[in-house]
Design an enzyme around this catalytic site. Sequence first.
Site, PDB file in Angstrom:
ATOM      1  N   ASP A  52      -8.174   1.441  -6.409  1.00 41.21           N
ATOM      2  CA  ASP A  52      -7.064   2.220  -5.852  1.00 41.21           C
ATOM      3  C   ASP A  52      -6.358   2.961  -6.984  1.00 41.21           C
ATOM      4  O   ASP A  52      -5.136   3.144  -6.982  1.00 41.21           O
ATOM      5  CB  ASP A  52      -6.080   1.328  -5.085  1.00 41.21           C
ATOM      6  CG  ASP A  52      -5.091   2.101  -4.216  1.00 41.21           C
ATOM      7  OD1 ASP A  52      -5.337   3.298  -3.958  1.00 41.21           O
ATOM      8  OD2 ASP A  52      -4.061   1.523  -3.824  1.00 41.21           O
TER       9      ASP A  52
ATOM     10  N   ALA B 151       2.435   2.372  -6.254  1.00 44.01           N
ATOM     11  CA  ALA B 151       1.768   3.645  -5.960  1.00 44.01           C
ATOM     12  C   ALA B 151       0.364   3.639  -6.552  1.00 44.01           C
ATOM     13  O   ALA B 151       0.106   4.219  -7.611  1.00 44.01           O
ATOM     14  CB  ALA B 151       2.588   4.810  -6.513  1.00 44.01           C
ATOM     15  N   GLY B 152      -0.546   2.939  -5.872  1.00 44.82           N
ATOM     16  CA  GLY B 152      -1.880   2.822  -6.430  1.00 44.82           C
ATOM     17  C   GLY B 152      -1.852   1.916  -7.645  1.00 44.82           C
ATOM     18  O   GLY B 152      -0.959   1.083  -7.823  1.00 44.82           O
TER      19      GLY B 152
ATOM     20  N   HIS C 269      -7.452  -2.304   1.020  1.00 43.90           N
ATOM     21  CA  HIS C 269      -6.671  -3.197   0.139  1.00 43.90           C
ATOM     22  C   HIS C 269      -5.954  -4.305   0.926  1.00 43.90           C
ATOM     23  O   HIS C 269      -4.750  -4.281   1.136  1.00 43.90           O
ATOM     24  CB  HIS C 269      -5.717  -2.441  -0.783  1.00 43.90           C
ATOM     25  CG  HIS C 269      -4.926  -1.322  -0.208  1.00 43.90           C
ATOM     26  ND1 HIS C 269      -4.120  -1.446   0.909  1.00 43.90           N
ATOM     27  CD2 HIS C 269      -4.766  -0.040  -0.622  1.00 43.90           C
ATOM     28  CE1 HIS C 269      -3.516  -0.310   1.161  1.00 43.90           C
ATOM     29  NE2 HIS C 269      -3.903   0.565   0.252  1.00 43.90           N
TER      30      HIS C 269
ATOM     31  N   ALA D 258       2.809   4.556  -0.818  1.00 50.35           N
ATOM     32  CA  ALA D 258       3.020   5.776  -1.593  1.00 50.35           C
ATOM     33  C   ALA D 258       2.456   7.000  -0.877  1.00 50.35           C
ATOM     34  O   ALA D 258       1.711   7.800  -1.451  1.00 50.35           O
ATOM     35  CB  ALA D 258       2.394   5.630  -2.967  1.00 50.35           C
TER      36      ALA D 258
ATOM     37  N   HIS E  63      -2.748   0.383   5.816  1.00 53.43           N
ATOM     38  CA  HIS E  63      -1.410   0.955   5.998  1.00 53.43           C
ATOM     39  C   HIS E  63      -1.021   0.833   7.464  1.00 53.43           C
ATOM     40  O   HIS E  63      -0.670   1.811   8.128  1.00 53.43           O
ATOM     41  CB  HIS E  63      -1.376   2.413   5.512  1.00 53.43           C
ATOM     42  CG  HIS E  63      -1.462   2.534   4.024  1.00 53.43           C
ATOM     43  ND1 HIS E  63      -0.350   2.434   3.215  1.00 53.43           N
ATOM     44  CD2 HIS E  63      -2.518   2.727   3.202  1.00 53.43           C
ATOM     45  CE1 HIS E  63      -0.723   2.574   1.954  1.00 53.43           C
ATOM     46  NE2 HIS E  63      -2.040   2.741   1.920  1.00 53.43           N
TER      47      HIS E  63
ATOM     48  N   GLY F   1      -3.661  -8.107 -10.993  1.00 57.43           N
ATOM     49  CA  GLY F   1      -2.575  -9.001 -11.351  1.00 57.43           C
ATOM     50  C   GLY F   1      -1.221  -8.555 -10.844  1.00 57.43           C
ATOM     51  O   GLY F   1      -0.237  -9.285 -10.994  1.00 57.43           O
TER      52      GLY F   1
END
Length: 386
Positions: free
Chosen positions: A273, A308-309, A215, A139, A194, A248
């Site tokens: 995030d 997106a987060g 992440h 995102a 990323h 999840g």
Amino acid sequence: MAPTKVLAGARVVLPTGTVDNGRVTVEGTRIVEGGPPGAEPAGTETLDLTGHWLVPGFVDLHNHGGGGASFPSGTADEVLKGIHTHRLHGTTTLVASTVTGDMDVLVRRAGLLAELAEQGDIAGIHFEGPFISPCRKGAHSEELLRDPDPAEVRKLIDAAHGRAKMVTLATELPGGLDSVRLLAEHGVIAAVGHTDATYEQTVAAIDAGATVATHLFNAMPALGHRAPGPITALLEDERVTVELINDGTHLHPAALQLAFHHAGPGRVAFVTDAMDAAGFGDGRYLLGPLEVEVADGVARLVEGGSIAGSTLTLDRALKRAVTVDGLPVEHAVAALSATPARLLGMDDRIGSLEPGKDADLVVLDADFTLKGVMRRGEWVIAPQLG
């Protein structure tokens, strides 16, 4: 002076393990005692927490907003609103994350967030982008991405006035390794994320000084048996702490178990995030310049549908870790407190319920539902136990 507060009768999670029928004593902003029951001095306020858990306040390394407020674009008052939203969910220490933007915009944003860090409202700034891979942009606005030129990385560090904590980079891009070295020299965490890096390129980044996986599993190549990619390199190296988004949606429970098996609680940090919708609700939002649709608590770009987060809060991450993923409570708590505190270099003040540390703590019921939050000795949410 404020009276001494004694929180008694709870299952207290300490660095050495869980103490049943334990207690924590707070004077002013600090913990002065934590452990088994004992005699209570005169002039104390005692709260009976029998049947509850008492754990350290949560530490979030990666957070873009909440309560309808954006850290990358909101006013100072809006950012404070977002911070308060996460405090209501147990996050007593938070690093504010930006998103990819024009360099001049990021420099101005760094200045605003640095002031909030100076005031003690946030623990520092995490720059996520613009130095990331177009192949794994998630995102982030592709037209604003750029290679990690060390001069531009230094510009952001300087703009943060000593409050930059972390920069996420695609370290395989031109200038990536030099930028990692620059960050390490300035005491700023270089995070691999990323990224479209190979296993070998990721090993080189770690050797250059990268110490965090942004992440893990998300926005990077999948683990393959002939091309093990960045995931394997990041999991196997003892120098690396891996972020996990335990909502999840971002991770299958088996992926979370894989990370804990290889890295252990001492190298796993749960993060949110989170974006604006965390603690707020479904609807349309902006993440940087990109429009996001949040439906049933899942945030996706309107154009393209990329995640997106998240709308995660760390109390939910803890509850899921214990009740769904089956992690030992002590391991889940470490991933929310001691491990990120140590990574930030703040474990002398936060991250555990030990004498001398800030009185940051969370009260949970037997089902791991949040019931109370204390930050620096003051109740953000006073437990209602009747």
